[in-house]
Design a protein around this motif. Structure first.
Motif, PDB file in Angstrom:
ATOM      1  N   VAL A   1     -12.789   1.750   2.939  1.00 40.25           N
ATOM      2  CA  VAL A   1     -13.755   0.987   3.735  1.00 40.25           C
ATOM      3  C   VAL A   1     -15.084   0.963   2.984  1.00 40.25           C
ATOM      4  O   VAL A   1     -15.719   2.003   2.779  1.00 40.25           O
ATOM      5  N   ASP A   2     -15.485  -0.219   2.557  1.00 36.67           N
ATOM      6  CA  ASP A   2     -16.752  -0.363   1.819  1.00 36.67           C
ATOM      7  C   ASP A   2     -17.141  -1.836   1.847  1.00 36.67           C
ATOM      8  O   ASP A   2     -16.332  -2.699   1.485  1.00 36.67           O
TER       9      ASP A   2
ATOM     10  N   SER B   1     -15.621  -7.620  -4.333  1.00 33.50           N
ATOM     11  CA  SER B   1     -15.597  -6.549  -3.346  1.00 33.50           C
ATOM     12  C   SER B   1     -15.259  -5.221  -4.014  1.00 33.50           C
ATOM     13  O   SER B   1     -14.232  -5.103  -4.701  1.00 33.50           O
ATOM     14  N   LYS B   2     -16.105  -4.225  -3.814  1.00 35.35           N
ATOM     15  CA  LYS B   2     -15.864  -2.917  -4.424  1.00 35.35           C
ATOM     16  C   LYS B   2     -14.603  -2.277  -3.847  1.00 35.35           C
ATOM     17  O   LYS B   2     -13.800  -1.680  -4.573  1.00 35.35           O
ATOM     18  N   ALA B   3     -14.414  -2.413  -2.540  1.00 33.02           N
ATOM     19  CA  ALA B   3     -13.232  -1.836  -1.896  1.00 33.02           C
ATOM     20  C   ALA B   3     -11.956  -2.441  -2.477  1.00 33.02           C
ATOM     21  O   ALA B   3     -10.982  -1.722  -2.752  1.00 33.02           O
ATOM     22  N   LYS B   4     -11.946  -3.734  -2.678  1.00 34.13           N
ATOM     23  CA  LYS B   4     -10.765  -4.423  -3.211  1.00 34.13           C
ATOM     24  C   LYS B   4     -10.473  -3.981  -4.642  1.00 34.13           C
ATOM     25  O   LYS B   4      -9.313  -3.714  -4.990  1.00 34.13           O
ATOM     26  N   CYS B   5     -11.504  -3.895  -5.472  1.00 33.66           N
ATOM     27  CA  CYS B   5     -11.316  -3.525  -6.883  1.00 33.66           C
ATOM     28  C   CYS B   5     -10.833  -2.081  -7.020  1.00 33.66           C
ATOM     29  O   CYS B   5      -9.897  -1.798  -7.782  1.00 33.66           O
TER      30      CYS B   5
ATOM     31  N   GLU C   1     -13.375  -4.786   3.910  1.00 33.13           N
ATOM     32  CA  GLU C   1     -14.668  -5.174   3.338  1.00 33.13           C
ATOM     33  C   GLU C   1     -15.733  -5.171   4.437  1.00 33.13           C
ATOM     34  O   GLU C   1     -16.173  -6.212   4.905  1.00 33.13           O
ATOM     35  N   GLU C   2     -16.113  -3.983   4.839  1.00 30.55           N
ATOM     36  CA  GLU C   2     -17.124  -3.813   5.883  1.00 30.55           C
ATOM     37  C   GLU C   2     -17.777  -2.451   5.682  1.00 30.55           C
ATOM     38  O   GLU C   2     -17.117  -1.504   5.263  1.00 30.55           O
ATOM     39  N   SER C   3     -19.030  -2.345   5.979  1.00 34.08           N
ATOM     40  CA  SER C   3     -19.697  -1.061   5.804  1.00 34.08           C
ATOM     41  C   SER C   3     -19.218  -0.075   6.864  1.00 34.08           C
ATOM     42  O   SER C   3     -18.954  -0.475   8.005  1.00 34.08           O
TER      43      SER C   3
ATOM     44  N   LEU D   1     -14.333   6.389   3.299  1.00 34.54           N
ATOM     45  CA  LEU D   1     -15.533   5.620   3.629  1.00 34.54           C
ATOM     46  C   LEU D   1     -16.483   5.650   2.439  1.00 34.54           C
ATOM     47  O   LEU D   1     -16.959   6.714   2.052  1.00 34.54           O
ATOM     48  N   ASN D   2     -16.707   4.500   1.857  1.00 33.65           N
ATOM     49  CA  ASN D   2     -17.525   4.267   0.659  1.00 33.65           C
ATOM     50  C   ASN D   2     -16.763   4.703  -0.588  1.00 33.65           C
ATOM     51  O   ASN D   2     -16.333   5.854  -0.689  1.00 33.65           O
TER      52      ASN D   2
END
Length: 506
Positions: free
Chosen positions: A55-56, A79-83, A101-103, A31-32
């Motif tokens: 998850v971010d 998207s930070k999660a994707k990268c 891509e969700e907080s 998470l994050n």
């Protein structure tokens, strides 16, 4: 498997094939994926976990380039999660990777069942109220939770789960138990074939130290009415006897015998830690009991009967590994007699003397029922008072953010930082002292310097601190997943100002 042995060769030497297999079965959720989370997950991906999900809900911005090595200039706006997910897969393409891509905060509200699919969750940079809710969900779903946070020059790592059992605890300092005070028949017959007074110097210096100790113990008994050394004086005399048999300086076996002679007069029986485990209420097993507690029940039966008050022998000696006790317990509780693999039983028996069981308080208990006496002791302890103050302030900044919609020292204009920082220090102090009062530490104060530093940090994640905290978190995850080594039992606090770390029982 041959390819894995080559890829993971060095770590296989630490936690073995069983440990690596456990890692490869693990499904981890992060998470994050800021620097703290990315560093933790990077270590696990390199270690060969089975799969992970990031998850971010945030996008990569310019500031991320200064503290997160898993994004680059081309990632800005994406998207930070994707990268982060893509960069991690480049490090080890054998690991399965997903991203959401969700907080984490939104996911907790809309789909709490999402978290039940994971072996373990690493929660990074989450506020107190969010972590509290996550902890409740993880405990309900029996998912291990590891909390990690870096904040300026400080940070923390905390584990939360109901119970964790460790079979291969691998303590740094432990003595092998060879039952030298009462050698089993096969060993005794083997020892009888040796002549420790042989004139052959090559044979003399290659006699195993165990043989030397048993032979010399027998000689001692013959001179002392069948008794082994008991007093300090007698123990020193026995060591002198060992030393007197040594003929030259290169006879290392006699040095080993001298060093291991303490095993002769170690009190027989089992340690208090092991006794607490076999007397635990969970050792009264039923069909729903875990494999660990079924094996503990079998161990308890063995110690009471064949073991004559002692645990099984270490190593591959065929003691309890006959499976008799285990099969008996499984039959009694109505489980399949082959439901526990023989490899697991052998590992359990080999490590029976070093078993550990850890139970962790929930965050709800920690916050609502503080261990006031322990906390007051920390305040009076020179080494731990700073660590405890950082713990209080890490909670205080979240309370500050709830009240003022920003973290202390975080301003959208530079002039506000110059003019309003002192006011933030005063506000944070009030909140921190209030938390101390809630914990029962009435009248206690926090260092003005530390409060000022927390405001000066401005909720920043410095890469060097994030890498350290993330490294500790990943180390603990490996312990939890492999069930090897003993994980931290309290809250780990990193103090980057004084370059110190402490573990607090909270």
């Amino acid at each position: 498997m041959a390819e894995n042995k080559s890829k993971y060769d060095r770590q296989l030497r630490i936690w073995g094939e069983q440990g690596q297999a456990a890692l490869e079965r693990a499904n981890i959720c992060l998470l994050n994926c800021g620097p703290t989370g990315s560093e933790a997950l990077k270590n696990l991906v390199l270690g060969g976990i089975g799969s992970f999900t990031v998850v971010d809900g945030s996008k990569v911005d310019v500031a991320d380039l200064g503290n997160n090595f898993l994004v680059d200039t081309e990632s800005i706006g994406q998207s930070k999660a994707k990268c982060v997910c893509a960069f991690l897969q480049e490090l080890n393409d054998a690991v399965g990777a997903k991203f959401v891509e969700e907080s984490p905060e939104a996911l907790l509200e809309t789909n709490p069942a999402f978290f039940s699919q994971f072996s373990l969750i690493i929660a990074t940079q989450l506020a107190e109220n969010v972590v509290l809710k996550l902890d409740r969900i993880c405990r309900q779903q029996n998912v291990i939770l590891v909390i990690a946070r870096s904040y300026g020059l400080t940070g923390l790592v905390r584990i939360s789960l109901k119970e964790h059992d460790v079979v291969e605890s691998k303590p740094e300092h432990s003595r092998e138990d060879l039952k030298l005070h009462k050698p089993w028949p096969e060993l005794k017959r083997s020892v009888d074939d040796f002549d420790i007074d042989t004139e052959d110097s090559v044979i003399h210096k290659n006699i195993p130290y165990v043989v030397l100790l048993i032979k010399l113990a027998e000689e001692w008994r013959n001179m002392h009415d069948g008794m082994l050394p008991s007093t300090k004086e007698e123990q020193n005399q026995f060591r002198d006897l060992v030393r007197s048999k040594r003929r030259s300086s290169d006879e290392e076996n006699y040095k080993e015998a001298w060093a291991a002679s303490v095993s002769l007069w170690d009190p027989p029986g089992i340690s208090s830690d092991l006794r607490n485990i076999i007397e635990d209420s969970s050792a009264d097993v039923n069909s729903n009991s875990s494999d660990f507690w079924v094996l503990v029940a079998a161990l308890k039966e063995f110690i009471a009967n064949e073991g004559e008050g002692e645990a099984p022998l270490e190593g591959s000696i065929p003691d309890m590994t006959s499976l008799t006790e285990v099969r008996s317990i499984l039959k009694n509780i109505g489980r399949d007699l082959d439901s526990i693999p023989s490899a697991s039983i052998k590992s359990f028996c080999r490590n029976a003397r070093k078993l550990r069981v850890l139970r962790y308080r929930s965050l709800e208990d920690e916050f609502s029922s503080p261990l006031t006496a322990e906390l007051q002791r920390y305040l009076g302890d020179e080494d731990k008072s700073t660590a405890f103050s950082f713990y209080v302030l890490l909670r205080a900044v979240d309370h500050f953010a709830t009240s003022y919609n920003r973290y202390p020292g975080v301003f959208d204009e530079l002039w506000k930082y110059v003019r309003e920082l002192d006011e933030d220090v005063s506000r944070l102090k009030t909140i921190g002292v209030g938390l101390l009062n809630d914990m029962g530490c009435v009248g206690a104060n926090l260092s003005e310097d530390l409060i000022s530093e927390m405001c000066r940090f401005g909720a920043s994640e410095l890469h060097c601190v994030a890498a350290f905290v993330g490294g500790i978190a990943s180390q603990e995850v490996i312990k939890l997943i492999t069930k090897q080594f003993i994980p931290i039992s309290g809250t780990f606090i990193f103090n980057g100002i004084d370059h110190k770390s402490q573990q607090l029982a909270l």
